[in-house]
Design a protein around this motif. Structure first.
Motif, PDB file in Angstrom:
ATOM      1  N   ASN A 172     -20.262  10.284 -41.095  1.00  0.00           N
ATOM      2  CA  ASN A 172     -21.289  11.310 -40.999  1.00  0.00           C
ATOM      3  C   ASN A 172     -22.441  10.814 -40.118  1.00  0.00           C
ATOM      4  O   ASN A 172     -23.138   9.860 -40.485  1.00  0.00           O
ATOM      5  N   PRO A 173     -22.667  11.434 -38.959  1.00  0.00           N
ATOM      6  CA  PRO A 173     -23.738  10.958 -38.059  1.00  0.00           C
ATOM      7  C   PRO A 173     -25.140  11.091 -38.668  1.00  0.00           C
ATOM      8  O   PRO A 173     -26.085  10.506 -38.156  1.00  0.00           O
ATOM      9  N   GLN A 174     -25.245  11.849 -39.783  1.00  0.00           N
ATOM     10  CA  GLN A 174     -26.546  11.954 -40.477  1.00  0.00           C
ATOM     11  C   GLN A 174     -26.798  10.752 -41.393  1.00  0.00           C
ATOM     12  O   GLN A 174     -27.874  10.649 -41.991  1.00  0.00           O
ATOM     13  N   ALA A 175     -25.814   9.876 -41.542  1.00  0.00           N
ATOM     14  CA  ALA A 175     -25.905   8.778 -42.522  1.00  0.00           C
ATOM     15  C   ALA A 175     -27.131   7.901 -42.289  1.00  0.00           C
ATOM     16  O   ALA A 175     -27.559   7.708 -41.142  1.00  0.00           O
ATOM     17  N   ILE A 201     -21.442   0.200 -53.164  1.00  0.00           N
ATOM     18  CA  ILE A 201     -22.870   0.554 -53.197  1.00  0.00           C
ATOM     19  C   ILE A 201     -23.030   2.069 -52.951  1.00  0.00           C
ATOM     20  O   ILE A 201     -24.044   2.529 -52.427  1.00  0.00           O
ATOM     21  N   ASP A 202     -21.992   2.789 -53.347  1.00  0.00           N
ATOM     22  CA  ASP A 202     -22.022   4.270 -53.341  1.00  0.00           C
ATOM     23  C   ASP A 202     -22.212   4.882 -51.959  1.00  0.00           C
ATOM     24  O   ASP A 202     -22.862   5.923 -51.831  1.00  0.00           O
ATOM     25  N   LEU A 203     -21.667   4.251 -50.936  1.00  0.00           N
ATOM     26  CA  LEU A 203     -21.713   4.840 -49.590  1.00  0.00           C
ATOM     27  C   LEU A 203     -20.278   5.092 -49.125  1.00  0.00           C
ATOM     28  O   LEU A 203     -19.388   4.270 -49.372  1.00  0.00           O
ATOM     29  N   ALA A 231     -26.478  12.841 -46.431  1.00  0.00           N
ATOM     30  CA  ALA A 231     -26.937  11.678 -45.663  1.00  0.00           C
ATOM     31  C   ALA A 231     -27.170  10.452 -46.551  1.00  0.00           C
ATOM     32  O   ALA A 231     -26.895   9.320 -46.147  1.00  0.00           O
ATOM     33  N   ALA A 232     -27.642  10.692 -47.791  1.00  0.00           N
ATOM     34  CA  ALA A 232     -28.012   9.571 -48.664  1.00  0.00           C
ATOM     35  C   ALA A 232     -26.804   8.724 -49.039  1.00  0.00           C
ATOM     36  O   ALA A 232     -26.923   7.510 -49.207  1.00  0.00           O
ATOM     37  N   SER A 233     -25.627   9.333 -49.190  1.00  0.00           N
ATOM     38  CA  SER A 233     -24.458   8.533 -49.583  1.00  0.00           C
ATOM     39  C   SER A 233     -23.450   8.384 -48.447  1.00  0.00           C
ATOM     40  O   SER A 233     -22.325   7.957 -48.666  1.00  0.00           O
ATOM     41  N   ALA A 234     -23.867   8.742 -47.247  1.00  0.00           N
ATOM     42  CA  ALA A 234     -22.909   8.732 -46.138  1.00  0.00           C
ATOM     43  C   ALA A 234     -22.915   7.411 -45.366  1.00  0.00           C
ATOM     44  O   ALA A 234     -23.825   6.580 -45.515  1.00  0.00           O
ATOM     45  N   LEU A 235     -21.895   7.239 -44.575  1.00  0.00           N
ATOM     46  CA  LEU A 235     -21.743   6.069 -43.714  1.00  0.00           C
ATOM     47  C   LEU A 235     -21.298   6.571 -42.346  1.00  0.00           C
ATOM     48  O   LEU A 235     -20.526   7.525 -42.264  1.00  0.00           O
TER      49      LEU A 235
END
Ligand code: URA
Length: 266
Positions: A108-111, A146-148, A155-159
């Protein structure tokens, strides 16, 4: 002398080649270089004589500056799609010729977290996506702890994941310093456009491209700065597969990332 191999010998030979990293055929037929006359390599390497008189001075043809070209093209890319198209069309590096697929990024580019690896391997080259082989599975498991995740929509859990070079270097070798230099402007622009809160260079190739230095065992876990944001170098997952004892340090680095994300939550 009888030289034909039976099926078992041929299979064992092929497996031995793969183990040595010989996974790509570069010519139609093998060349036994031990049988070539000793002079042959120099003759092959000798530049062709010009059609002019031997003593005529030849002007030096200026070498095309692909790094400057990469800088100029990268700066013009206004978004990630444009950057991907620009990179795919860039012909400066020989590795493009050997690659099956262009490998830009995944996730996700918003990560908030952007991971940078080295370059595609065979599975990534086939899939057109970074980190889909064994090292990729470990990478996913590490960040899941670490929940990503690269599949998380928020965005909060994305990579977000990319590599130093978008084409597979033959035989899975590291990108050369020249290739790294050539793709560096694209990588920096990629980071600027994705705009993550943290950059994670994984392994020496990514550290060389982003921090200008190597020596991952010394620099891992030490916060640094890339494109005006914090960067935390980590071991490459392929190294962790070979050296499970180093997972302790990788875990410490993951905890440092988690705590930084928590402390700087938007
Ligand atoms: N190793 C990398 O550095 N990148 C990939 O995409 C796969 C393996």
């Amino acid at each position: 002398m009888e030289s034909a191999l039976d099926w078992h010998q041929a299979k064992a030979l092929l497996e031995w080649y793969v183990e040595l990293g010989v996974t790509d055929a570069v010519a139609e037929a093998p060349i036994n270089r031990y049988d070539l006359p000793a002079e042959a390599p120099q003759q092959l390497a000798r530049p062709k004589q010009a059609a002019t008189a031997p003593d005529t001075p030849q002007p030096d043809r200026p070498k095309f500056d692909w790094v400057a070209e990469a800088r100029s093209r990268a700066a013009k890319a206004e978004g990630l799609t444009a950057l991907a198209e620009t990179m795919q069309a860039f012909d400066g590096a020989e590795i493009k010729k050997g690659g099956r697929n262009f490998v830009f990024a995944d996730g996700n580019p918003q990560a908030r977290v952007m991971v940078i690896g080295e370059g595609p391997g065979e599975e990534e080259d086939n899939a057109g996506l970074p980190f889909v082989g064994r090292a990729g599975h470990l990478l996913d498991a590490m960040f899941a702890a670490i929940d990503l995740s690269r599949t998380a929509p928020d965005a909060a859990s994305a990579l977000y994941i990319t590599n130093v070079v978008p084409w597979r270097p033959p035989g899975n070798r590291q990108p050369t310093p020249e290739e790294t230099e050539m793709f560096r402007p694209f990588l920096m622009r990629h980071i600027a456009l994705a705009n993550p809160d943290i950059v994670v260079p994984m392994g020496n190739a990514a550290c060389l491209a982003l921090l200008g230095r190597q020596g991952i065992t010394r620099i891992r876990g030490q916060w640094s700065t890339v494109e005006d944001r914090p960067a935390l170098p980590m071991y490459h997952p392929s190294y962790l597969l070979r050296t499970p004892a180093a997972k302790r340090e990788a875990w410490a680095d993951l905890l440092a990332i988690r705590s930084h994300l928590k402390d700087t939550q938007p």
